[in-house]
Scaffold this motif. Structure first.
Motif, PDB file in Angstrom:
ATOM      1  N   PRO A 131       0.791  -1.230   0.000  1.00 23.26           N
ATOM      2  CA  PRO A 131       0.000   0.000   0.000  1.00 23.26           C
ATOM      3  C   PRO A 131       0.825   1.282   0.000  1.00 23.26           C
ATOM      4  O   PRO A 131       0.344   2.302  -0.463  1.00 23.26           O
ATOM      5  CB  PRO A 131      -0.806  -0.086   1.309  1.00 23.26           C
ATOM      6  CG  PRO A 131      -0.606  -1.452   1.831  1.00 23.26           C
ATOM      7  CD  PRO A 131       0.693  -1.929   1.282  1.00 23.26           C
ATOM      8  N   TYR A 132       2.032   1.247   0.558  1.00 23.63           N
ATOM      9  CA  TYR A 132       2.702   2.502   0.893  1.00 23.63           C
ATOM     10  C   TYR A 132       4.038   2.709   0.224  1.00 23.63           C
ATOM     11  O   TYR A 132       4.752   3.633   0.579  1.00 23.63           O
ATOM     12  CB  TYR A 132       2.928   2.573   2.415  1.00 23.63           C
ATOM     13  CG  TYR A 132       1.658   2.518   3.197  1.00 23.63           C
ATOM     14  CD1 TYR A 132       0.681   3.478   2.996  1.00 23.63           C
ATOM     15  CD2 TYR A 132       1.430   1.519   4.118  1.00 23.63           C
ATOM     16  CE1 TYR A 132      -0.497   3.434   3.697  1.00 23.63           C
ATOM     17  CE2 TYR A 132       0.247   1.475   4.833  1.00 23.63           C
ATOM     18  CZ  TYR A 132      -0.710   2.435   4.625  1.00 23.63           C
ATOM     19  OH  TYR A 132      -1.869   2.391   5.325  1.00 23.63           O
ATOM     20  N   SER A 133       4.429   1.876  -0.683  1.00 23.99           N
ATOM     21  CA  SER A 133       5.777   2.036  -1.219  1.00 23.99           C
ATOM     22  C   SER A 133       5.815   1.609  -2.674  1.00 23.99           C
ATOM     23  O   SER A 133       4.813   1.162  -3.235  1.00 23.99           O
ATOM     24  CB  SER A 133       6.757   1.162  -0.438  1.00 23.99           C
ATOM     25  OG  SER A 133       6.715  -0.176  -0.901  1.00 23.99           O
ATOM     26  N   ARG A 134       6.965   1.740  -3.283  1.00 25.91           N
ATOM     27  CA  ARG A 134       7.196   1.176  -4.608  1.00 25.91           C
ATOM     28  C   ARG A 134       8.304   0.137  -4.527  1.00 25.91           C
ATOM     29  O   ARG A 134       8.845  -0.290  -5.543  1.00 25.91           O
ATOM     30  CB  ARG A 134       7.603   2.223  -5.636  1.00 25.91           C
ATOM     31  CG  ARG A 134       7.275   3.640  -5.304  1.00 25.91           C
ATOM     32  CD  ARG A 134       7.689   4.602  -6.378  1.00 25.91           C
ATOM     33  NE  ARG A 134       7.472   4.110  -7.689  1.00 25.91           N
ATOM     34  CZ  ARG A 134       6.340   4.270  -8.377  1.00 25.91           C
ATOM     35  NH1 ARG A 134       5.345   4.926  -7.858  1.00 25.91           N
ATOM     36  NH2 ARG A 134       6.236   3.789  -9.578  1.00 25.91           N
ATOM     37  N   LEU A 171      -5.181  -0.952   2.266  1.00 26.71           N
ATOM     38  CA  LEU A 171      -5.430   0.431   1.853  1.00 26.71           C
ATOM     39  C   LEU A 171      -6.427   1.143   2.764  1.00 26.71           C
ATOM     40  O   LEU A 171      -6.834   2.265   2.488  1.00 26.71           O
ATOM     41  CB  LEU A 171      -5.930   0.473   0.407  1.00 26.71           C
ATOM     42  CG  LEU A 171      -4.908  -0.017  -0.618  1.00 26.71           C
ATOM     43  CD1 LEU A 171      -5.532  -0.104  -1.996  1.00 26.71           C
ATOM     44  CD2 LEU A 171      -3.700   0.895  -0.655  1.00 26.71           C
ATOM     45  N   GLN A 173      -9.535   0.733   3.233  1.00 24.28           N
ATOM     46  CA  GLN A 173     -10.925   0.452   2.916  1.00 24.28           C
ATOM     47  C   GLN A 173     -11.034  -0.269   1.580  1.00 24.28           C
ATOM     48  O   GLN A 173     -10.081  -0.313   0.801  1.00 24.28           O
ATOM     49  CB  GLN A 173     -11.790   1.707   2.951  1.00 24.28           C
ATOM     50  CG  GLN A 173     -11.289   2.900   2.195  1.00 24.28           C
ATOM     51  CD  GLN A 173     -12.043   4.187   2.535  1.00 24.28           C
ATOM     52  OE1 GLN A 173     -11.459   5.200   2.724  1.00 24.28           O
ATOM     53  NE2 GLN A 173     -13.367   4.151   2.580  1.00 24.28           N
ATOM     54  N   LEU A 174     -12.204  -0.861   1.377  1.00 21.26           N
ATOM     55  CA  LEU A 174     -12.524  -1.589   0.141  1.00 21.26           C
ATOM     56  C   LEU A 174     -11.646  -2.815  -0.100  1.00 21.26           C
ATOM     57  O   LEU A 174     -11.445  -3.216  -1.242  1.00 21.26           O
ATOM     58  CB  LEU A 174     -12.495  -0.651  -1.076  1.00 21.26           C
ATOM     59  CG  LEU A 174     -13.608   0.402  -1.113  1.00 21.26           C
ATOM     60  CD1 LEU A 174     -13.541   1.203  -2.415  1.00 21.26           C
ATOM     61  CD2 LEU A 174     -14.981  -0.246  -0.982  1.00 21.26           C
ATOM     62  N   PRO A 345      -7.362  -5.178  -3.901  1.00 23.94           N
ATOM     63  CA  PRO A 345      -8.160  -4.311  -4.775  1.00 23.94           C
ATOM     64  C   PRO A 345      -7.696  -2.856  -4.716  1.00 23.94           C
ATOM     65  O   PRO A 345      -7.411  -2.354  -3.633  1.00 23.94           O
ATOM     66  CB  PRO A 345      -9.580  -4.432  -4.209  1.00 23.94           C
ATOM     67  CG  PRO A 345      -9.588  -5.648  -3.353  1.00 23.94           C
ATOM     68  CD  PRO A 345      -8.183  -5.874  -2.890  1.00 23.94           C
ATOM     69  N   TYR A 346      -7.594  -2.226  -5.869  1.00 25.03           N
ATOM     70  CA  TYR A 346      -7.284  -0.788  -6.007  1.00 25.03           C
ATOM     71  C   TYR A 346      -5.857  -0.424  -5.583  1.00 25.03           C
ATOM     72  O   TYR A 346      -5.552   0.744  -5.422  1.00 25.03           O
ATOM     73  CB  TYR A 346      -8.280   0.078  -5.223  1.00 25.03           C
ATOM     74  CG  TYR A 346      -9.718  -0.241  -5.545  1.00 25.03           C
ATOM     75  CD1 TYR A 346     -10.285   0.178  -6.742  1.00 25.03           C
ATOM     76  CD2 TYR A 346     -10.494  -0.986  -4.675  1.00 25.03           C
ATOM     77  CE1 TYR A 346     -11.598  -0.124  -7.056  1.00 25.03           C
ATOM     78  CE2 TYR A 346     -11.817  -1.306  -4.972  1.00 25.03           C
ATOM     79  CZ  TYR A 346     -12.358  -0.869  -6.159  1.00 25.03           C
ATOM     80  OH  TYR A 346     -13.648  -1.187  -6.467  1.00 25.03           O
ATOM     81  N   LEU A 348      -2.077   0.305  -6.212  1.00 23.48           N
ATOM     82  CA  LEU A 348      -1.327   0.736  -7.401  1.00 23.48           C
ATOM     83  C   LEU A 348       0.132   0.276  -7.396  1.00 23.48           C
ATOM     84  O   LEU A 348       0.883   0.622  -8.292  1.00 23.48           O
ATOM     85  CB  LEU A 348      -1.355   2.272  -7.497  1.00 23.48           C
ATOM     86  CG  LEU A 348      -2.726   2.924  -7.683  1.00 23.48           C
ATOM     87  CD1 LEU A 348      -2.583   4.445  -7.619  1.00 23.48           C
ATOM     88  CD2 LEU A 348      -3.355   2.501  -8.998  1.00 23.48           C
ATOM     89  N   LEU A 393     -16.882   5.087  -6.827  1.00 25.81           N
ATOM     90  CA  LEU A 393     -15.749   4.917  -5.909  1.00 25.81           C
ATOM     91  C   LEU A 393     -15.873   5.881  -4.728  1.00 25.81           C
ATOM     92  O   LEU A 393     -15.726   5.492  -3.580  1.00 25.81           O
ATOM     93  CB  LEU A 393     -14.424   5.159  -6.641  1.00 25.81           C
ATOM     94  CG  LEU A 393     -13.185   4.970  -5.766  1.00 25.81           C
ATOM     95  CD1 LEU A 393     -12.869   3.499  -5.553  1.00 25.81           C
ATOM     96  CD2 LEU A 393     -11.971   5.681  -6.359  1.00 25.81           C
TER      97      LEU A 393
ATOM     98  N   ALA B  19       2.329   8.454   0.683  1.00 23.53           N
ATOM     99  CA  ALA B  19       1.957   7.066   0.432  1.00 23.53           C
ATOM    100  C   ALA B  19       0.475   6.883   0.114  1.00 23.53           C
ATOM    101  O   ALA B  19       0.037   5.774  -0.121  1.00 23.53           O
ATOM    102  CB  ALA B  19       2.327   6.213   1.648  1.00 23.53           C
ATOM    103  N   TRP B  22      -5.739   6.545  -2.679  1.00 24.35           N
ATOM    104  CA  TRP B  22      -7.143   6.645  -3.099  1.00 24.35           C
ATOM    105  C   TRP B  22      -7.367   7.889  -3.946  1.00 24.35           C
ATOM    106  O   TRP B  22      -8.155   7.882  -4.888  1.00 24.35           O
ATOM    107  CB  TRP B  22      -8.082   6.680  -1.891  1.00 24.35           C
ATOM    108  CG  TRP B  22      -8.196   5.360  -1.216  1.00 24.35           C
ATOM    109  CD1 TRP B  22      -7.774   5.039   0.042  1.00 24.35           C
ATOM    110  CD2 TRP B  22      -8.740   4.154  -1.767  1.00 24.35           C
ATOM    111  NE1 TRP B  22      -8.035   3.719   0.301  1.00 24.35           N
ATOM    112  CE2 TRP B  22      -8.633   3.163  -0.777  1.00 24.35           C
ATOM    113  CE3 TRP B  22      -9.317   3.830  -2.994  1.00 24.35           C
ATOM    114  CZ2 TRP B  22      -9.070   1.850  -0.988  1.00 24.35           C
ATOM    115  CZ3 TRP B  22      -9.750   2.532  -3.203  1.00 24.35           C
ATOM    116  CH2 TRP B  22      -9.628   1.568  -2.207  1.00 24.35           C
ATOM    117  N   VAL B  25      -6.303   6.896  -7.430  1.00 23.63           N
ATOM    118  CA  VAL B  25      -7.279   6.004  -8.077  1.00 23.63           C
ATOM    119  C   VAL B  25      -8.488   6.821  -8.544  1.00 23.63           C
ATOM    120  O   VAL B  25      -8.966   6.666  -9.678  1.00 23.63           O
ATOM    121  CB  VAL B  25      -7.727   4.892  -7.095  1.00 23.63           C
ATOM    122  CG1 VAL B  25      -8.870   4.066  -7.694  1.00 23.63           C
ATOM    123  CG2 VAL B  25      -6.562   3.986  -6.725  1.00 23.63           C
ATOM    124  N   CYS B  44       4.420   7.488  -3.500  1.00 25.50           N
ATOM    125  CA  CYS B  44       5.842   7.658  -3.152  1.00 25.50           C
ATOM    126  C   CYS B  44       6.731   7.718  -4.396  1.00 25.50           C
ATOM    127  O   CYS B  44       7.710   6.969  -4.509  1.00 25.50           O
ATOM    128  CB  CYS B  44       6.321   6.540  -2.236  1.00 25.50           C
ATOM    129  SG  CYS B  44       5.564   6.588  -0.613  1.00 25.50           S
TER     130      CYS B  44
END
Lengths: 419, 145
Positions: A131-134, A171, A173-174, A345-346, A348, A393, B19, B22, B25, B44
């Motif tokens: 969720p928080y990094s690449r 994330l 939610q969802l 889900p969702y 990135l 969304l 970070a 939503w 998206v 990030c």
């Protein structure tokens, strides 16, 4: 009998904890002291800033030097003596303090914490990576293996380190409950396999109290089956999505999280404040939230869920499918993401397959609309496909916020004097 | 009218320390529904990656979105790097979200600072998506001409 996990297990009532972090050492110390002295059963938190989270310690140092705002405590940028000064005489056996950070590559953060005498932290190879990094999952896994070993070595010095999986949030939610449960179990098991005995498993409050209670029961069932020893507990996160804007709505949502924790036998709750929707909360707002949560908890009894909509079966299928991929759990996690056995889900993140979708159904429950390649064919029942629009969304993301703010506005209207 | 209008090539991106996703998206869905093509760089995004991706893709528009309170500080830094590239000197680049740690307080000062630093427009949280949509309409009209 020491350590963060043992303190929580022996508390005998719900332990409440803030998400609090300030750039200034003086403010951070004031905040910890206020949490300790809140008059309810608390543990302390040092939440780090987002520069430290991504390893930009020079940026954090420059911000400190220029007097710019930081959204948390830069534990690596501050000298270790400064951090020891923050906790001296406050953190201890009767008030354990946890470092909360959000980093996919946490070794320098955990080392800075250990140097300052802080042995409890949180995160995980997937939950702080996707969720928080690449950071590639294949790099996060060895980083967390090393982190576990750094913590595990502390036992030679008589300390019982503690590690909490953030897998129950993703994330915020969802993400359907079964995937949250599976991720928490898999990460806690990963921590134990790499030597950390004292662990906690998280679950973030979602959109429906009944569904949440069923999910926490599934989490505890799978934890009992997979974890060793008895130094583990469940921590509930107060809703991590779009938060109610009204004070009454925010407090009602917090109270519902506290009741969820007690009803399901969770040992600890992380609170949110009335400022959540607006800005970083003050110390006073944090203390008020801790008291609100403790009051809601004290009026609630343990009453385990009896509902079964299939969350346990789904979570078990996810956990088992991942464990079967490889004897080494780290390798299994990397493969599971690549194969889409775990697909948030969702999300990135470049490694996340991104073929799953979820939505809030008419009853307010989270449901799958697309399963991607999750190993849930014949187990989960995805709702008929429907395209997610930007408005749809937003509507789903604000579902909880509306439910609680609308009720708050209604409450205020009824409170108006008549005539 | 709209169906004959070619959509814009848009890069949606976060900043290095942010970070949250939503917002990204959502913006992608908004832009795609209006007929634009989106490359979403995600959370990030390091300064160098943002500059490299924008240079390579040569988009019509770069949308920087940040909600962690560091947006003003980080945005002011990265816009200099983007504008320093000749191929991006004239590209439409906007920023939005929650750009300071004190809520909407100071929003005007931040907007002025960010525009002075090189952004074409600033959309602080609270202005809603309507202002962003009308900016898109104007930009698309300009691109069409």
């Amino acid at each position: 009998m020491n350590g963060f996990g043992r303190f929580v297990a022996d508390a005998g009532r719900l332990v409440v904890q803030p998400r609090m972090g300030f750039g200034s050492p003086r403010l951070m110390r004031d905040g910890l002291r206020a949490v300790r002295d809140a008059g309810v059963c608390t543990v302390g938190t040092i939440t780090l800033d987002s520069y430290t989270r991504v390893g930009s310690h020079d940026t954090a140092r420059a911000a400190l030097a220029s007097g710019a705002d930081l959204n948390g405590y830069p534990i690596v940028a501050h000298p270790v003596g400064t951090t020891r000064g923050v906790t001296a005489g406050i953190a201890g056996a009767d008030f354990p303090v946890q470092v909360r950070h959000g980093s996919a590559l946490p070794q320098d953060i955990v080392a800075a914490g250990i140097a300052a005498g802080l042995f409890a932290t949180e995160g995980g190879p997937l939950s702080y990576c996707l969720p928080y990094s690449r950071v590639p999952v294949a790099e996060a896994v060895p980083a967390w293996r090393e982190t576990c070993r750094m913590l595990a070595r502390l036992r030679d010095t008589g300390v019982e380190p503690h590690l909490e999986s953030f897998g129950g949030c993703m994330l915020g939610q969802l993400c359907p409950p079964s995937l949250l449960v599976a991720l928490s179990v898999l990460e806690a098991l990963f921590f134990q396999r790499h030597g950390v005995r004292s662990v906690s498993l998280s679950y973030a409050q979602q959109t429906h109290p009944g569904q949440d209670a069923e999910a926490v029961r599934a989490l505890r069932t799978l934890a009992r089956e997979h974890l060793s020893g008895d130094d583990w507990h469940v921590v509930i996160y107060t809703y991590m999505g779009v938060f109610p804007r009204t004070p009454h709505g925010a407090n009602s949502l917090l109270a519902e999280a506290a009741r969820l924790a007690v009803r399901t036998g969770a040992a600890r709750l992380i609170v949110k404040t009335v400022a959540e929707a607006h800005r970083i909360p003050t110390i006073e707002e944090n203390v008020a939230a801790l008291r609100t949560a403790a009051a809601a908890a004290s009026g609630t009894r343990y009453a385990p869920s009896t509902e079964d909509t299939g969350i346990l079966a789904e979570a078990r299928a996810l956990v088992d499918s991942v464990l079967e991929l490889d004897d080494d759990l780290g390798t299994a996690l990397v493969r599971a993401v690549a194969l889409g056995f775990l697909d948030v889900p969702y999300c990135l993140h470049p490694d996340n397959p991104g073929r799953t979708r979820a939505f809030v159904d008419r009853d307010g429950r989270l449901r799958w609309s697309r399963l991607g390649t999750l190993p849930l064919r014949g187990i989960a029942d995805p709702a008929s496909r429907h395209d997610v629009t930007s408005a749809g969304l937003l509507h789903a993301l604000s579902h909880v916020e509306r439910r609680f703010d609308d009720a708050a506005i209604e409450h205020d209207l009824h409170a108006l004097p008549l005539g | 009218m709209r169906e004959r209008t070619p959509g814009l090539d848009v890069v949606v991106t976060s900043l290095a320390s942010d970070a949250h996703t939503w917002n990204l998206v959502y913006l992608q869905l908004v832009l795609e529904e209006l007929g634009h093509r989106v490359a979403n760089l995600g959370a990030c995004v390091p300064d160098e990656l943002m500059v490299a991706e924008c240079s390579r893709r040569r988009p019509d528009l770069v949308v920087v979105s940040s909600v962690n309170g560091h947006g003003c500080h980080d945005g002011a830094r990265v816009i200099g790097l983007l504008r320093a590239r000749p191929e991006l000197a004239g590209t439409a680049i906007v920023i939005g979200g929650k750009l300071g740690t004190g809520g909407t307080e100071g929003a005007r000062v931040r907007a002025a600072r960010l525009v002075a630093a090189g952004f074409d427009a600033v959309f602080e949280d609270g202005a809603g998506v309507a202002a962003f949509r009308s900016f898109l309409d104007r930009l698309q009209a300009g691109v069409r001409v």
